[in-house]
Design a protein around this motif. Structure first.
Motif, PDB file in Angstrom:
ATOM      1  N   PRO A  89      -1.046   7.294   0.194  1.00 10.84           N
ATOM      2  CA  PRO A  89      -0.626   6.065   0.871  1.00 10.84           C
ATOM      3  C   PRO A  89      -1.095   5.977   2.314  1.00 10.84           C
ATOM      4  O   PRO A  89      -0.930   4.944   2.958  1.00 10.84           O
ATOM      5  CB  PRO A  89       0.907   6.130   0.787  1.00 10.84           C
ATOM      6  N   ASN A  90      -1.699   7.051   2.816  1.00 10.91           N
ATOM      7  CA  ASN A  90      -2.185   7.045   4.198  1.00 10.91           C
ATOM      8  C   ASN A  90      -3.652   6.650   4.304  1.00 10.91           C
ATOM      9  O   ASN A  90      -4.225   6.660   5.378  1.00 10.91           O
ATOM     10  CB  ASN A  90      -1.980   8.438   4.816  1.00 10.91           C
ATOM     11  N   PRO A  96      -1.825  -5.207  -0.986  1.00 11.90           N
ATOM     12  CA  PRO A  96      -1.069  -6.332  -0.433  1.00 11.90           C
ATOM     13  C   PRO A  96       0.388  -6.277  -0.893  1.00 11.90           C
ATOM     14  O   PRO A  96       0.699  -5.730  -1.959  1.00 11.90           O
ATOM     15  CB  PRO A  96      -1.779  -7.560  -0.995  1.00 11.90           C
ATOM     16  N   LEU A  97       1.268  -6.849  -0.104  1.00 11.05           N
ATOM     17  CA  LEU A  97       2.694  -6.867  -0.412  1.00 11.05           C
ATOM     18  C   LEU A  97       3.135  -8.299  -0.709  1.00 11.05           C
ATOM     19  O   LEU A  97       2.922  -9.207   0.101  1.00 11.05           O
ATOM     20  CB  LEU A  97       3.496  -6.325   0.778  1.00 11.05           C
ATOM     21  N   SER A 129      -1.158  -5.488  -6.453  1.00 11.99           N
ATOM     22  CA  SER A 129      -0.290  -5.652  -5.297  1.00 11.99           C
ATOM     23  C   SER A 129       1.017  -4.917  -5.516  1.00 11.99           C
ATOM     24  O   SER A 129       1.421  -4.653  -6.652  1.00 11.99           O
ATOM     25  CB  SER A 129       0.021  -7.141  -5.061  1.00 11.99           C
ATOM     26  N   VAL A 130       1.665  -4.579  -4.420  1.00 11.37           N
ATOM     27  CA  VAL A 130       3.041  -4.110  -4.477  1.00 11.37           C
ATOM     28  C   VAL A 130       3.931  -5.349  -4.444  1.00 11.37           C
ATOM     29  O   VAL A 130       3.778  -6.211  -3.579  1.00 11.37           O
ATOM     30  CB  VAL A 130       3.378  -3.186  -3.295  1.00 11.37           C
ATOM     31  N   TRP A 165       7.160   4.451  -2.514  1.00  9.99           N
ATOM     32  CA  TRP A 165       6.352   3.416  -3.154  1.00  9.99           C
ATOM     33  C   TRP A 165       5.912   2.361  -2.141  1.00  9.99           C
ATOM     34  O   TRP A 165       4.787   1.866  -2.204  1.00  9.99           O
ATOM     35  CB  TRP A 165       7.124   2.751  -4.289  1.00  9.99           C
ATOM     36  N   LEU A 166       6.795   2.022  -1.222  1.00  6.10           N
ATOM     37  CA  LEU A 166       6.454   0.992  -0.230  1.00  6.10           C
ATOM     38  C   LEU A 166       5.400   1.480   0.758  1.00  6.10           C
ATOM     39  O   LEU A 166       4.759   0.668   1.439  1.00  6.10           O
ATOM     40  CB  LEU A 166       7.706   0.540   0.518  1.00  6.10           C
ATOM     41  N   ARG A 167       5.187   2.783   0.829  1.00  7.50           N
ATOM     42  CA  ARG A 167       4.125   3.298   1.703  1.00  7.50           C
ATOM     43  C   ARG A 167       2.745   2.916   1.194  1.00  7.50           C
ATOM     44  O   ARG A 167       1.753   3.013   1.917  1.00  7.50           O
ATOM     45  CB  ARG A 167       4.240   4.822   1.830  1.00  7.50           C
TER      46      ARG A 167
END
Length: 337
Positions: A89-90, A96-97, A129-130, A165-167
């Motif tokens: 995630p880095n 996209p969210l 996308s998330v 997950w949001l990362r």
């Protein structure tokens, strides 16, 4: 007699008149009972789907539920494309969210309703996308602006969340999306978020995707008159939904229902300055289509970057319920990414 009791009585009287004229009982059609204390008994619950959080299962999209505000019983279902787990995630592979608000006339459905769950799964997979699908409080137990408050609170929750997950989400590419009543919520949450851009950082909203947003007014539009007895969303039902969800004592020309009243919200100037993009989806077979065109016209007048995507035929709910129409929404999202 209390104000709430007066409101309940008034509701019964108003809709007794409507039913007499339309030969339709919206309570029966919606399979609900309005109780003397102002709550609803919902006699049928739409099918629900559990989340799929196990990364070892061969599923294209993972999903899980997280609490937003325990005291309000609000929560969100997060959708993560399985492929995202292949990358740190880095890295520059962040997705996209999309913050999604479900429909249901402010009265029905939840983030785990199969109807919206399946749509969010398809959207997360198709657009990579998330997706964060927000479960907000429902009316009439919690009249507006409760849903708006919950929806903005969800943005603050996302920005401060440490969920792994949001990362995988790129907070600088955030879109608010909603269908029907959820489209109304996405629009109003967007207005409120525009006034709090510094408070919701690092979330950076890039635009609003409004799918057949649910708006109204006291004066009937041509499409409402033309489709007054529409099988999907007839006028007695939309009127009842507004009566049960708007604050006590206001009519359909209140700002929550009619976004064009008094020339529109002043904060739209801020949305223009922020450069947000807005897309409004509609179909000619939806009684709400003229309301949606009016919104597009208002945003154009205010100088907001807006596109109205209107299609022939169709019905209310078609962009979520018909996968071939869902693709039109997903294709637009991919151009925005």
């Amino acid at each position: 007699m209390s104000l709430k009791s007066v409101t309940v009585l008034t509701t019964y009287l108003i809709y007794a008149s409507i039913v007499a004229k339309s030969a339709m009982d919206p309570y029966k059609a919606l399979n609900i009972i309005l109780n003397p204390n102002g709550t609803l008994t919902r006699l049928s619950i739409p099918p629900q789907s559990p989340p799929s959080p196990d990364p070892t299962l061969p599923t294209a999209v993972l999903s899980k539920d997280l609490t937003i505000n325990q005291s309000k019983h609000t929560w969100a279902r997060i959708y993560l494309p399985h492929k995202a787990l292949d990358y740190s995630p880095n890295t520059n592979s962040k997705l996209p969210l999309i913050v999604f608000y479900h429909g249901g006339g402010f009265l029905f459905y939840s983030a785990n309703s199969t109807y919206f769950h399946d749509f969010c799964v398809r959207m997360a997979n198709d657009t990579q996308s998330v997706v964060v699908s927000v479960d907000y409080r429902l009316a009439p137990e919690h009249r507006l602006p409760a849903a708006y408050e919950d929806s903005v609170e969800a943005l603050h929750w996302i920005k401060s969340s440490n969920d792994p997950w949001l990362r995988h989400a790129d907070y600088s590419r955030c879109y608010l999306m909603g269908e029907s009543a959820g489209g109304n919520i996405a629009y109003t949450a967007g207005l409120r978020a525009a006034a709090e851009v510094d408070q919701i950082k690092p979330l950076k909203i890039k635009g609003l995707i409004l799918i057949q947003p649910f708006f109204g007014g006291t004066k009937r539009t041509p499409s409402e008159v033309r489709l007054a007895e529409d099988q999907t969303l007839p006028l007695p039902i939309t009127d009842l939904m507004w009566n049960l969800s708007l604050p006590v004592g206001v009519d359909r020309d209140y700002e929550y229902s009619n976004p064009t009243i008094k020339g529109g919200a002043k904060i739209l100037d801020r949305i223009k300055a922020l450069g947000w993009k807005v897309a409004v989806f509609g179909v000619e077979g939806d009684p709400l289509v003229d309301r949606e065109r009016e919104l597009v016209g208002l945003l154009q007048h205010k100088g907001v970057q807006v596109v109205g995507l209107f299609y022939q035929g169709g019905r209310h709910g078609i962009f979520v319920g018909d996968p071939s129409m869902s693709v039109k929404v997903f294709d637009l999202l991919k151009t925005l990414h």
